[in-house]
Design a protein around this motif. Structure first.
Motif, PDB file in Angstrom:
ATOM      1  N   ALA A  29      81.653  35.422 -68.974  1.00  0.00           N
ATOM      2  CA  ALA A  29      81.514  35.556 -67.520  1.00  0.00           C
ATOM      3  C   ALA A  29      80.455  36.600 -67.172  1.00  0.00           C
ATOM      4  O   ALA A  29      79.657  36.412 -66.247  1.00  0.00           O
ATOM      5  CB  ALA A  29      82.858  35.936 -66.903  1.00  0.00           C
ATOM      6  N   ARG A  30      80.427  37.693 -67.925  1.00  0.00           N
ATOM      7  CA  ARG A  30      79.463  38.768 -67.673  1.00  0.00           C
ATOM      8  C   ARG A  30      78.025  38.261 -67.837  1.00  0.00           C
ATOM      9  O   ARG A  30      77.167  38.496 -66.982  1.00  0.00           O
ATOM     10  CB  ARG A  30      79.732  39.930 -68.632  1.00  0.00           C
ATOM     11  N   GLN A  31      77.773  37.566 -68.935  1.00  0.00           N
ATOM     12  CA  GLN A  31      76.414  37.091 -69.187  1.00  0.00           C
ATOM     13  C   GLN A  31      76.002  36.005 -68.192  1.00  0.00           C
ATOM     14  O   GLN A  31      74.855  35.972 -67.728  1.00  0.00           O
ATOM     15  CB  GLN A  31      76.289  36.589 -70.624  1.00  0.00           C
ATOM     16  N   ARG A  32      76.932  35.137 -67.840  1.00  0.00           N
ATOM     17  CA  ARG A  32      76.591  34.088 -66.867  1.00  0.00           C
ATOM     18  C   ARG A  32      76.362  34.683 -65.482  1.00  0.00           C
ATOM     19  O   ARG A  32      75.482  34.230 -64.740  1.00  0.00           O
ATOM     20  CB  ARG A  32      77.692  33.027 -66.837  1.00  0.00           C
ATOM     21  N   LEU A  33      77.154  35.691 -65.138  1.00  0.00           N
ATOM     22  CA  LEU A  33      76.955  36.347 -63.850  1.00  0.00           C
ATOM     23  C   LEU A  33      75.589  37.023 -63.809  1.00  0.00           C
ATOM     24  O   LEU A  33      74.897  36.986 -62.781  1.00  0.00           O
ATOM     25  CB  LEU A  33      78.064  37.369 -63.599  1.00  0.00           C
ATOM     26  N   ALA A  34      75.189  37.629 -64.917  1.00  0.00           N
ATOM     27  CA  ALA A  34      73.871  38.270 -64.979  1.00  0.00           C
ATOM     28  C   ALA A  34      72.767  37.242 -64.731  1.00  0.00           C
ATOM     29  O   ALA A  34      71.787  37.522 -64.030  1.00  0.00           O
ATOM     30  CB  ALA A  34      73.679  38.946 -66.334  1.00  0.00           C
ATOM     31  N   ARG A  35      72.920  36.052 -65.266  1.00  0.00           N
ATOM     32  CA  ARG A  35      71.907  35.007 -65.066  1.00  0.00           C
ATOM     33  C   ARG A  35      71.890  34.532 -63.606  1.00  0.00           C
ATOM     34  O   ARG A  35      70.824  34.245 -63.053  1.00  0.00           O
ATOM     35  CB  ARG A  35      72.160  33.836 -66.012  1.00  0.00           C
ATOM     36  N   VAL A  36      73.069  34.445 -63.010  1.00  0.00           N
ATOM     37  CA  VAL A  36      73.134  34.051 -61.595  1.00  0.00           C
ATOM     38  C   VAL A  36      72.459  35.112 -60.727  1.00  0.00           C
ATOM     39  O   VAL A  36      71.684  34.792 -59.818  1.00  0.00           O
ATOM     40  CB  VAL A  36      74.598  33.837 -61.152  1.00  0.00           C
ATOM     41  N   LEU A  37      72.737  36.375 -61.014  1.00  0.00           N
ATOM     42  CA  LEU A  37      72.106  37.459 -60.253  1.00  0.00           C
ATOM     43  C   LEU A  37      70.586  37.427 -60.423  1.00  0.00           C
ATOM     44  O   LEU A  37      69.838  37.661 -59.467  1.00  0.00           O
ATOM     45  CB  LEU A  37      72.662  38.809 -60.705  1.00  0.00           C
ATOM     46  N   ALA A  38      70.136  37.132 -61.635  1.00  0.00           N
ATOM     47  CA  ALA A  38      68.696  37.038 -61.878  1.00  0.00           C
ATOM     48  C   ALA A  38      68.084  35.930 -61.029  1.00  0.00           C
ATOM     49  O   ALA A  38      66.978  36.078 -60.487  1.00  0.00           O
ATOM     50  CB  ALA A  38      68.428  36.781 -63.357  1.00  0.00           C
ATOM     51  N   ALA A  39      68.809  34.821 -60.901  1.00  0.00           N
ATOM     52  CA  ALA A  39      68.326  33.704 -60.087  1.00  0.00           C
ATOM     53  C   ALA A  39      68.292  34.069 -58.607  1.00  0.00           C
ATOM     54  O   ALA A  39      67.584  33.435 -57.819  1.00  0.00           O
ATOM     55  CB  ALA A  39      69.215  32.485 -60.303  1.00  0.00           C
ATOM     56  N   GLN A  40      69.058  35.096 -58.245  1.00  0.00           N
ATOM     57  CA  GLN A  40      69.064  35.583 -56.860  1.00  0.00           C
ATOM     58  C   GLN A  40      68.081  36.741 -56.669  1.00  0.00           C
ATOM     59  O   GLN A  40      68.145  37.445 -55.666  1.00  0.00           O
ATOM     60  CB  GLN A  40      70.477  36.047 -56.478  1.00  0.00           C
ATOM     61  N   ASP A  41      67.190  36.927 -57.654  1.00  0.00           N
ATOM     62  CA  ASP A  41      66.225  38.032 -57.626  1.00  0.00           C
ATOM     63  C   ASP A  41      66.916  39.393 -57.614  1.00  0.00           C
ATOM     64  O   ASP A  41      66.471  40.333 -56.948  1.00  0.00           O
ATOM     65  CB  ASP A  41      65.280  37.907 -56.418  1.00  0.00           C
ATOM     66  N   LYS A  42      67.992  39.487 -58.361  1.00  0.00           N
ATOM     67  CA  LYS A  42      68.729  40.747 -58.489  1.00  0.00           C
ATOM     68  C   LYS A  42      68.758  41.166 -59.958  1.00  0.00           C
ATOM     69  O   LYS A  42      69.808  41.472 -60.526  1.00  0.00           O
ATOM     70  CB  LYS A  42      70.155  40.595 -57.954  1.00  0.00           C
ATOM     71  N   ALA A  43      67.580  41.161 -60.573  1.00  0.00           N
ATOM     72  CA  ALA A  43      67.498  41.442 -62.006  1.00  0.00           C
ATOM     73  C   ALA A  43      67.974  42.846 -62.360  1.00  0.00           C
ATOM     74  O   ALA A  43      68.588  43.058 -63.409  1.00  0.00           O
ATOM     75  CB  ALA A  43      66.069  41.232 -62.498  1.00  0.00           C
ATOM     76  N   GLU A  44      67.696  43.812 -61.503  1.00  0.00           N
ATOM     77  CA  GLU A  44      68.137  45.191 -61.772  1.00  0.00           C
ATOM     78  C   GLU A  44      69.662  45.256 -61.810  1.00  0.00           C
ATOM     79  O   GLU A  44      70.248  45.892 -62.693  1.00  0.00           O
ATOM     80  CB  GLU A  44      67.600  46.142 -60.700  1.00  0.00           C
ATOM     81  N   GLU A  45      70.296  44.617 -60.845  1.00  0.00           N
ATOM     82  CA  GLU A  45      71.760  44.586 -60.800  1.00  0.00           C
ATOM     83  C   GLU A  45      72.312  43.858 -62.021  1.00  0.00           C
ATOM     84  O   GLU A  45      73.323  44.270 -62.607  1.00  0.00           O
ATOM     85  CB  GLU A  45      72.215  43.895 -59.514  1.00  0.00           C
ATOM     86  N   ALA A  46      71.644  42.780 -62.394  1.00  0.00           N
ATOM     87  CA  ALA A  46      72.071  42.016 -63.566  1.00  0.00           C
ATOM     88  C   ALA A  46      71.969  42.860 -64.832  1.00  0.00           C
ATOM     89  O   ALA A  46      72.849  42.825 -65.701  1.00  0.00           O
ATOM     90  CB  ALA A  46      71.214  40.759 -63.701  1.00  0.00           C
ATOM     91  N   LEU A  47      70.894  43.635 -64.927  1.00  0.00           N
ATOM     92  CA  LEU A  47      70.670  44.468 -66.108  1.00  0.00           C
ATOM     93  C   LEU A  47      71.774  45.515 -66.258  1.00  0.00           C
ATOM     94  O   LEU A  47      72.219  45.816 -67.375  1.00  0.00           O
ATOM     95  CB  LEU A  47      69.307  45.142 -65.995  1.00  0.00           C
ATOM     96  N   LYS A  48      72.234  46.047 -65.140  1.00  0.00           N
ATOM     97  CA  LYS A  48      73.304  47.052 -65.180  1.00  0.00           C
ATOM     98  C   LYS A  48      74.601  46.467 -65.737  1.00  0.00           C
ATOM     99  O   LYS A  48      75.391  47.177 -66.366  1.00  0.00           O
ATOM    100  CB  LYS A  48      73.540  47.618 -63.781  1.00  0.00           C
ATOM    101  N   LEU A  49      74.811  45.176 -65.485  1.00  0.00           N
ATOM    102  CA  LEU A  49      76.016  44.522 -66.011  1.00  0.00           C
ATOM    103  C   LEU A  49      76.038  44.529 -67.537  1.00  0.00           C
ATOM    104  O   LEU A  49      77.103  44.459 -68.150  1.00  0.00           O
ATOM    105  CB  LEU A  49      76.081  43.066 -65.542  1.00  0.00           C
ATOM    106  N   LEU A  50      74.856  44.593 -68.128  1.00  0.00           N
ATOM    107  CA  LEU A  50      74.745  44.472 -69.582  1.00  0.00           C
ATOM    108  C   LEU A  50      74.663  45.818 -70.288  1.00  0.00           C
ATOM    109  O   LEU A  50      74.408  45.879 -71.492  1.00  0.00           O
ATOM    110  CB  LEU A  50      73.522  43.620 -69.934  1.00  0.00           C
ATOM    111  N   ASP A  51      74.869  46.900 -69.537  1.00  0.00           N
ATOM    112  CA  ASP A  51      74.921  48.227 -70.154  1.00  0.00           C
ATOM    113  C   ASP A  51      76.145  48.321 -71.065  1.00  0.00           C
ATOM    114  O   ASP A  51      77.133  47.609 -70.880  1.00  0.00           O
ATOM    115  CB  ASP A  51      75.012  49.319 -69.080  1.00  0.00           C
ATOM    116  N   GLY A  52      76.091  49.228 -72.007  1.00  0.00           N
ATOM    117  CA  GLY A  52      77.245  49.436 -72.881  1.00  0.00           C
ATOM    118  C   GLY A  52      77.201  48.548 -74.108  1.00  0.00           C
ATOM    119  O   GLY A  52      76.252  47.789 -74.329  1.00  0.00           O
ATOM    120  N   ASP A  53      78.245  48.671 -74.909  1.00  0.00           N
ATOM    121  CA  ASP A  53      78.304  47.942 -76.178  1.00  0.00           C
ATOM    122  C   ASP A  53      78.853  46.538 -75.980  1.00  0.00           C
ATOM    123  O   ASP A  53      79.663  46.285 -75.093  1.00  0.00           O
ATOM    124  CB  ASP A  53      79.194  48.690 -77.173  1.00  0.00           C
TER     125      ASP A  53
END
Length: 213
Positions: A131-155
Motif C-alpha cells: 500500500a505504501r509503495q502504490r500510494l507513493a506512485r499515486v502521489l507522484a501521478a498527482q505531482d506530489k513527488a516530494e510527499e511520495a518520497l517522504k513515505l519511503l523514508d526509513g527501513d
C-alpha cells in the motif's frame, strides 16, 4: 455402620467439600473454554470463507466484455467487505483492488484514500508495504513527488528493499535529482538477488548516464 466407617464417610465428605466442588468447577470451566475455543475457531473459519468469497466476487467484476470492472458492483462488494470483514487481509486486498480500479478511472484521490487506509492500519507488513509503495506512485501521478518520497523514508524489509529503492529513484528523477536517483537505482540493483532480472533497472541507470554525457 462402625465408627471406622463413619470416620471414612466423614473424611470423604470433607474431601469432597474441600476438593470435589473446585475440581468439578474446574472441569466445567475447562469444558467451557474448549467449547468456546471450538466455537471461536469455527467462527474464524466461517469469517475467512465469507471474506474469501466476497473478495473473489470483487475480482470477478473485471470479467466483463470490455475488461473494465463494473463500478457499481465494485462499490457494493468492497463496501460489504469493509463492513463485514473490516481489518482482515481480504478486506485490505479488496482495497488494493478498488484503488487499482480508481487509478484506471483517473480517480487518483479515491485511490489514495483507499491505499492510505491500508497503509495506516495494515493487516500485515506485506500489505502495509504494498500500500505504501502504490500510494507513493499515486502521489507522484498527482505531482506530489516530494510527499511520495517522504513515505519511503526509513527501513524496508529485505524482500521489498529493491522495489522501494527503485521507486525512490523514479521519484528523484521526477524531481530532477539525477545524482540521487542514480544512487537509489544502484541500491536497488544491489538489493536484487543474483538471478533476478535487472534489465529495466539497468535501462534507467543507462538513461541517467546518457543524460550526464
Amino acid at each position: 455402620m462402625s465408627s471406622t466407617d463413619d470416620e471414612g464417610l466423614a473424611a470423604a465428605k470433607d474431601w469432597w467439600n474441600r476438593n470435589g466442588k473446585p475440581l468439578l468447577t474446574g472441569a466445567l470451566l475447562a469444558g467451557v473454554v474448549v467449547l468456546g475455543w471450538n466455537t471461536w475457531h469455527k467462527y474464524q473459519n466461517n469469517q475467512s470463507q465469507g471474506a474469501s468469497a466476497l473478495y473473489q466476487a470483487l475480482l470477478e467484476t473485471s470479467l466483463t466484455p470490455s475488461g473494465q470492472p463494473d463500478a457499481t458492483k465494485v462499490a457494493e462488494l468492497s463496501g460489504k467487505l469493509k463492513s463485514e470483514f473490516g481489518g482482515t487481509a481480504y478486506a485490505q486486498y479488496g482495497s488494493l483492488f478498488v484503488a487499482k480500479v480508481a487509478v484506471e478511472s483517473g480517480k487518483l484521490d479515491d485511490a489514495a484514500a483507499e491505499l492510505k487506509s491500508v497503509m495506516d492500519k495494515p493487516a500485515d507488513a506485506t500489505l502495509g508495504e504494498i500500500a505504501r509503495q502504490r500510494l507513493a506512485r499515486v502521489l507522484a501521478a498527482q505531482d506530489k513527488a516530494e510527499e511520495a518520497l517522504k513515505l519511503l523514508d526509513g527501513d524496508a524489509d529485505k524482500a521489498f528493499l529493491a522495489s522501494r529503492e527503485e521507486l525512490k529513484g523514479d521519484l528523484l528523477v521526477q524531481l530532477g535529482r539525477a545524482d540521487d536517483a542514480h544512487g537509489a537505482y544502484e541500491k536497488a540493483k544491489a538489493a536484487l538477488s543474483d538471478d533476478a532480472a535487472v534489465g529495466g533497472l539497468q535501462l534507467k541507470l543507462d538513461d541517467l548516464a546518457k543524460g550526464d554525457a
